[in-house]
Design an enzyme around this catalytic site. Sequence first.
Site, mmCIF file in Angstrom:
data_model
loop_
_atom_site.group_PDB
_atom_site.id
_atom_site.type_symbol
_atom_site.label_atom_id
_atom_site.label_comp_id
_atom_site.label_asym_id
_atom_site.label_seq_id
_atom_site.Cartn_x
_atom_site.Cartn_y
_atom_site.Cartn_z
ATOM 1 N N ARG A 1 18.091 47.315 43.462
ATOM 2 C CA ARG A 1 17.865 46.150 42.595
ATOM 3 C C ARG A 1 18.398 46.417 41.186
ATOM 4 N NH1 ARG A 1 17.166 43.978 46.979
ATOM 5 N NH2 ARG A 1 15.171 43.937 48.001
ATOM 6 N N GLY A 2 18.824 45.378 40.521
ATOM 7 C CA GLY A 2 19.223 45.476 39.128
ATOM 8 C C GLY A 2 20.672 45.847 38.895
ATOM 9 N N CYS A 3 21.441 45.989 39.946
ATOM 10 C CA CYS A 3 22.867 46.308 39.795
ATOM 11 C C CYS A 3 23.653 45.000 39.802
ATOM 12 C CB CYS A 3 23.352 47.199 40.935
ATOM 13 S SG CYS A 3 22.560 48.812 41.005
ATOM 14 N N SER A 4 24.679 44.920 38.975
ATOM 15 C CA SER A 4 25.490 43.693 38.972
ATOM 16 C C SER A 4 26.312 43.586 40.255
ATOM 17 C CB SER A 4 26.399 43.645 37.746
ATOM 18 O OG SER A 4 27.252 44.751 37.716
ATOM 19 N N ALA A 5 26.729 44.714 40.784
ATOM 20 C CA ALA A 5 27.404 44.752 42.087
ATOM 21 C C ALA A 5 26.351 45.093 43.140
ATOM 22 C CB ALA A 5 28.498 45.811 42.081
#
Length: 134
Positions: free
Chosen positions: A45-49
């Site tokens: 969670r929280g990754c742009s990719a």
Amino acid sequence: MQSIDDIRDDYDFLDGDDRYRLLIDLGRQLEPMPDALKTDATLVRGCSASVWVYPQTRDDGTLHFLADSNAAITKGIIALVLTTVQDRDPAAILATDVDAALAPFDLRNQLSSNRTQGIPNMIALIRETAGRLA
């Protein structure tokens, strides 16, 4: 897999686009992660990719992580993170300061905030897994 020190030595000699290429090459060296393991449960969670990390416990008690991303540079970043913890026992992983190991790469200043925002979440997932098994 190269050691973090060897990667850092290579990285220090490079600049700009060559550093990106080094990260992309690291990502290409990751062990392939089967598509069946790329699920909501393994999504960081929280990754742009999209980033997936799947932990495996080996017979000797060490942790081995499979990982993948849909973005080449992000895949290289997770490969860099895994270099610090791969195939180590859970207690050793918990004792590893991954942030300090990555600090010489200065990723926050070398890459856009979109590319680096998920790094703490990747590290947290790895540490949580190690904590459960330690």
